[in-house]
Design a protein around this motif. Structure first.
Motif, PDB file in Angstrom:
ATOM      1  N   THR A  86      15.416   4.444  -1.886  1.00  0.00           N
ATOM      2  CA  THR A  86      16.718   4.678  -1.270  1.00  0.00           C
ATOM      3  C   THR A  86      16.521   4.824   0.232  1.00  0.00           C
ATOM      4  OG1 THR A  86      16.578   7.100  -1.447  1.00  0.00           O
ATOM      5  CG2 THR A  86      17.511   5.908  -3.335  1.00  0.00           C
ATOM      6  N   ASP A  87      17.634   4.852   0.961  1.00  0.00           N
ATOM      7  CA  ASP A  87      17.523   4.968   2.420  1.00  0.00           C
ATOM      8  C   ASP A  87      16.926   6.308   2.835  1.00  0.00           C
ATOM      9  OD1 ASP A  87      19.718   6.277   1.413  1.00  0.00           O
ATOM     10  OD2 ASP A  87      21.040   5.819   3.097  1.00  0.00           O
ATOM     11  N   LYS A  88      17.125   7.345   2.003  1.00  0.00           N
ATOM     12  CA  LYS A  88      16.572   8.661   2.327  1.00  0.00           C
ATOM     13  C   LYS A  88      15.113   8.798   1.909  1.00  0.00           C
ATOM     14  CE  LYS A  88      20.907  11.249   2.168  1.00  0.00           C
ATOM     15  NZ  LYS A  88      21.642  12.381   1.535  1.00  0.00           N
ATOM     16  N   TYR A  89      14.712   8.034   0.872  1.00  0.00           N
ATOM     17  CA  TYR A  89      13.349   8.143   0.367  1.00  0.00           C
ATOM     18  C   TYR A  89      12.716   6.754   0.240  1.00  0.00           C
ATOM     19  CZ  TYR A  89      15.003  12.782  -0.873  1.00  0.00           C
ATOM     20  OH  TYR A  89      15.550  14.047  -0.826  1.00  0.00           O
ATOM     21  N   PRO A  90      12.381   6.117   1.369  1.00  0.00           N
ATOM     22  CA  PRO A  90      11.727   4.805   1.312  1.00  0.00           C
ATOM     23  C   PRO A  90      10.307   4.940   0.753  1.00  0.00           C
ATOM     24  CG  PRO A  90      11.734   5.643   3.561  1.00  0.00           C
ATOM     25  CD  PRO A  90      12.583   6.593   2.753  1.00  0.00           C
ATOM     26  N   LEU A  91       9.925   4.013  -0.111  1.00  0.00           N
ATOM     27  CA  LEU A  91       8.598   4.047  -0.725  1.00  0.00           C
ATOM     28  C   LEU A  91       7.639   3.200   0.101  1.00  0.00           C
ATOM     29  CD1 LEU A  91       9.719   3.636  -4.451  1.00  0.00           C
ATOM     30  CD2 LEU A  91       9.014   5.744  -3.291  1.00  0.00           C
ATOM     31  N   LEU A  92       6.879   3.851   0.949  1.00  0.00           N
ATOM     32  CA  LEU A  92       6.000   3.148   1.870  1.00  0.00           C
ATOM     33  C   LEU A  92       4.633   2.911   1.257  1.00  0.00           C
ATOM     34  CD1 LEU A  92       6.884   5.105   5.144  1.00  0.00           C
ATOM     35  CD2 LEU A  92       7.978   3.072   4.188  1.00  0.00           C
ATOM     36  N   GLY A  93       4.038   1.769   1.582  1.00  0.00           N
ATOM     37  CA  GLY A  93       2.687   1.441   1.124  1.00  0.00           C
ATOM     38  C   GLY A  93       2.681   0.407   0.019  1.00  0.00           C
ATOM     39  N   VAL A  94       2.112  -0.761   0.298  1.00  0.00           N
ATOM     40  CA  VAL A  94       2.082  -1.857  -0.682  1.00  0.00           C
ATOM     41  C   VAL A  94       1.316  -1.455  -1.933  1.00  0.00           C
ATOM     42  CG1 VAL A  94       1.302  -4.221  -1.115  1.00  0.00           C
ATOM     43  CG2 VAL A  94       2.260  -3.618   1.114  1.00  0.00           C
ATOM     44  N   GLU A  95       0.155  -0.862  -1.766  1.00  0.00           N
ATOM     45  CA  GLU A  95      -0.670  -0.478  -2.916  1.00  0.00           C
ATOM     46  C   GLU A  95       0.013   0.598  -3.751  1.00  0.00           C
ATOM     47  OE1 GLU A  95      -3.350  -1.951  -4.020  1.00  0.00           O
ATOM     48  OE2 GLU A  95      -3.073  -3.391  -2.400  1.00  0.00           O
ATOM     49  N   ARG A  96       0.693   1.504  -3.070  1.00  0.00           N
ATOM     50  CA  ARG A  96       1.423   2.557  -3.792  1.00  0.00           C
ATOM     51  C   ARG A  96       2.497   1.943  -4.673  1.00  0.00           C
ATOM     52  NH1 ARG A  96       5.735   6.741  -1.103  1.00  0.00           N
ATOM     53  NH2 ARG A  96       6.069   8.095  -2.933  1.00  0.00           N
ATOM     54  N   ARG A  97       3.243   0.979  -4.141  1.00  0.00           N
ATOM     55  CA  ARG A  97       4.310   0.339  -4.919  1.00  0.00           C
ATOM     56  C   ARG A  97       3.742  -0.471  -6.078  1.00  0.00           C
ATOM     57  NH1 ARG A  97       6.297  -0.442   0.319  1.00  0.00           N
ATOM     58  NH2 ARG A  97       5.640  -2.621   0.330  1.00  0.00           N
ATOM     59  N   LYS A  98       2.618  -1.128  -5.849  1.00  0.00           N
ATOM     60  CA  LYS A  98       1.984  -1.894  -6.932  1.00  0.00           C
ATOM     61  C   LYS A  98       1.569  -0.983  -8.082  1.00  0.00           C
ATOM     62  CE  LYS A  98       0.106  -5.839  -4.349  1.00  0.00           C
ATOM     63  NZ  LYS A  98      -1.142  -6.518  -3.899  1.00  0.00           N
ATOM     64  N   GLN A  99       0.994   0.173  -7.742  1.00  0.00           N
ATOM     65  CA  GLN A  99       0.557   1.120  -8.763  1.00  0.00           C
ATOM     66  C   GLN A  99       1.750   1.675  -9.533  1.00  0.00           C
ATOM     67  OE1 GLN A  99      -2.445   1.795  -9.839  1.00  0.00           O
ATOM     68  NE2 GLN A  99      -1.708   3.319 -11.312  1.00  0.00           N
ATOM     69  N   MET A 100       2.824   1.970  -8.819  1.00  0.00           N
ATOM     70  CA  MET A 100       4.032   2.484  -9.464  1.00  0.00           C
ATOM     71  C   MET A 100       4.648   1.435 -10.388  1.00  0.00           C
ATOM     72  SD  MET A 100       5.618   4.511  -6.182  1.00  0.00           S
ATOM     73  CE  MET A 100       7.094   5.093  -6.989  1.00  0.00           C
ATOM     74  N   ARG A 101       4.652   0.177  -9.940  1.00  0.00           N
ATOM     75  CA  ARG A 101       5.172  -0.908 -10.780  1.00  0.00           C
ATOM     76  C   ARG A 101       4.339  -1.049 -12.048  1.00  0.00           C
ATOM     77  NH1 ARG A 101       4.754  -4.744  -7.391  1.00  0.00           N
ATOM     78  NH2 ARG A 101       6.908  -4.604  -6.647  1.00  0.00           N
ATOM     79  N   LYS A 102       3.044  -0.997 -11.894  1.00  0.00           N
ATOM     80  CA  LYS A 102       2.146  -1.106 -13.051  1.00  0.00           C
ATOM     81  C   LYS A 102       2.404   0.012 -14.054  1.00  0.00           C
ATOM     82  CE  LYS A 102      -2.786  -1.175 -14.241  1.00  0.00           C
ATOM     83  NZ  LYS A 102      -4.173  -1.108 -13.700  1.00  0.00           N
ATOM     84  N   GLU A 103       2.553   1.231 -13.556  1.00  0.00           N
ATOM     85  CA  GLU A 103       2.798   2.371 -14.433  1.00  0.00           C
ATOM     86  C   GLU A 103       4.157   2.270 -15.117  1.00  0.00           C
ATOM     87  OE1 GLU A 103       2.046   6.261 -12.849  1.00  0.00           O
ATOM     88  OE2 GLU A 103       0.358   5.551 -11.642  1.00  0.00           O
ATOM     89  N   ALA A 104       5.160   1.768 -14.380  1.00  0.00           N
ATOM     90  CA  ALA A 104       6.499   1.616 -14.951  1.00  0.00           C
ATOM     91  C   ALA A 104       6.483   0.611 -16.100  1.00  0.00           C
ATOM     92  CB  ALA A 104       7.486   1.177 -13.877  1.00  0.00           C
ATOM     93  N   VAL A 105       5.832  -0.522 -15.876  1.00  0.00           N
ATOM     94  CA  VAL A 105       5.748  -1.567 -16.908  1.00  0.00           C
ATOM     95  C   VAL A 105       4.967  -1.066 -18.120  1.00  0.00           C
ATOM     96  CG1 VAL A 105       4.750  -3.826 -17.439  1.00  0.00           C
ATOM     97  CG2 VAL A 105       6.031  -3.492 -15.307  1.00  0.00           C
ATOM     98  N   THR A 106       3.834  -0.423 -17.867  1.00  0.00           N
ATOM     99  CA  THR A 106       3.009   0.101 -18.967  1.00  0.00           C
ATOM    100  C   THR A 106       3.767   1.131 -19.785  1.00  0.00           C
ATOM    101  OG1 THR A 106       0.989  -0.234 -17.663  1.00  0.00           O
ATOM    102  CG2 THR A 106       0.845   1.255 -19.543  1.00  0.00           C
ATOM    103  N   THR A 107       4.467   2.034 -19.099  1.00  0.00           N
ATOM    104  CA  THR A 107       5.246   3.063 -19.791  1.00  0.00           C
ATOM    105  C   THR A 107       6.350   2.450 -20.630  1.00  0.00           C
ATOM    106  OG1 THR A 107       4.814   4.617 -17.981  1.00  0.00           O
ATOM    107  CG2 THR A 107       6.600   5.167 -19.487  1.00  0.00           C
ATOM    108  N   CYS A 108       7.008   1.427 -20.078  1.00  0.00           N
ATOM    109  CA  CYS A 108       8.072   0.739 -20.805  1.00  0.00           C
ATOM    110  C   CYS A 108       7.532   0.120 -22.093  1.00  0.00           C
ATOM    111  CB  CYS A 108       8.700  -0.340 -19.923  1.00  0.00           C
ATOM    112  SG  CYS A 108      10.075  -1.215 -20.705  1.00  0.00           S
TER     113      CYS A 108
END
Length: 211
Positions: free
Chosen positions: A136-158
């Motif tokens: 969101t505009d108040k909480y931007p998720l900075l860092g390419v590697e951080r976003r990749k890890q979060m995406r991986k965890e989201a997919v795995t959890t799903c």
């Protein structure tokens, strides 16, 4: 000066500020330590108060277990996929009650079989891979590697949740698990951001300036 500012705050923020100041003073922390602590305490108090309201309503409608199952599936994805937030705490509470209490009530009439679980599971996993995490505009998720890890965890959890839904013999629990994920996936879709006139991929504003 700080104490004068505290007096002008709302009840929750004032409590968080006073407690953070006390703890930070004992630890001899910096101004940044105080701000981080204040934010953490404030979010904890707000989330606890919302949970009391949501689960209180769930108890009143005799859907405590159903609400818990739906909420668990939702939160399991939410913690790494993030997504839209309501513009105010009051609106967030209202939406939470509608989602986590209203949806289980509807689940009494909408039951999923394994074919629907597989079909929706594939679609939801693909959407998470494509669009999660969403900031969101108040909480931007900075860092390419951080976003990749979060995406991986989201997919795995799903995938794990969908496997649990497939194994579970109860059609209602299957529905609750899948709908919990679905509600969270809706919160990360660009079309949802556009409909609510909210900015998407906010991290680009900050990372572009550093390149």
């Amino acid at each position: 000066m700080v104490e004068e500012t505290v007096n002008r705050m709302g009840m929750t923020e004032s409590f968080a500020s006073k407690l953070a100041m006390r703890i930070n003073k004992e630890r001899d922390g910096s101004r940044m330590d105080y701000l981080k602590m204040k934010l953490g305490i404030e979010m904890l108090v707000i989330n606890l108060s919302k949970s009391f309201i949501v689960y209180g309503v769930a108890i009143a409608f005799q859907s405590l277990l159903q609400t818990f199952i739906l909420h668990a599936a939702y939160f399991a994805i939410r913690r790494v996929a993030f997504g839209l937030h309501a513009n105010s705490s009051t609106m967030c509470t209202i939406i939470s009650v509608l989602m986590f209490v209203g949806t289980p009530i509807l689940c009494q009439y909408i039951w999923f079989n394994n074919y629907l679980v597989i079909g929706l599971g594939v679609i939801l996993t693909a959407l998470l891979y494509r669009y999660a995490p969403a900031d969101t505009d108040k909480y931007p998720l900075l860092g390419v590697e951080r976003r990749k890890q979060m995406r991986k965890e989201a997919v795995t959890t799903c995938i794990i949740i969908m496997i649990i839904a497939l194994i579970c013999p109860s059609p209602m629990i299957k529905s609750l698990l899948v709908l919990g994920v679905l509600l969270q996936v809706v919160a990360v879709l660009p079309v949802t951001y556009k409909l609510l006139k909210r900015s998407f991929n906010n991290y680009e504003k900050y990372e572009a300036t550093t390149n």
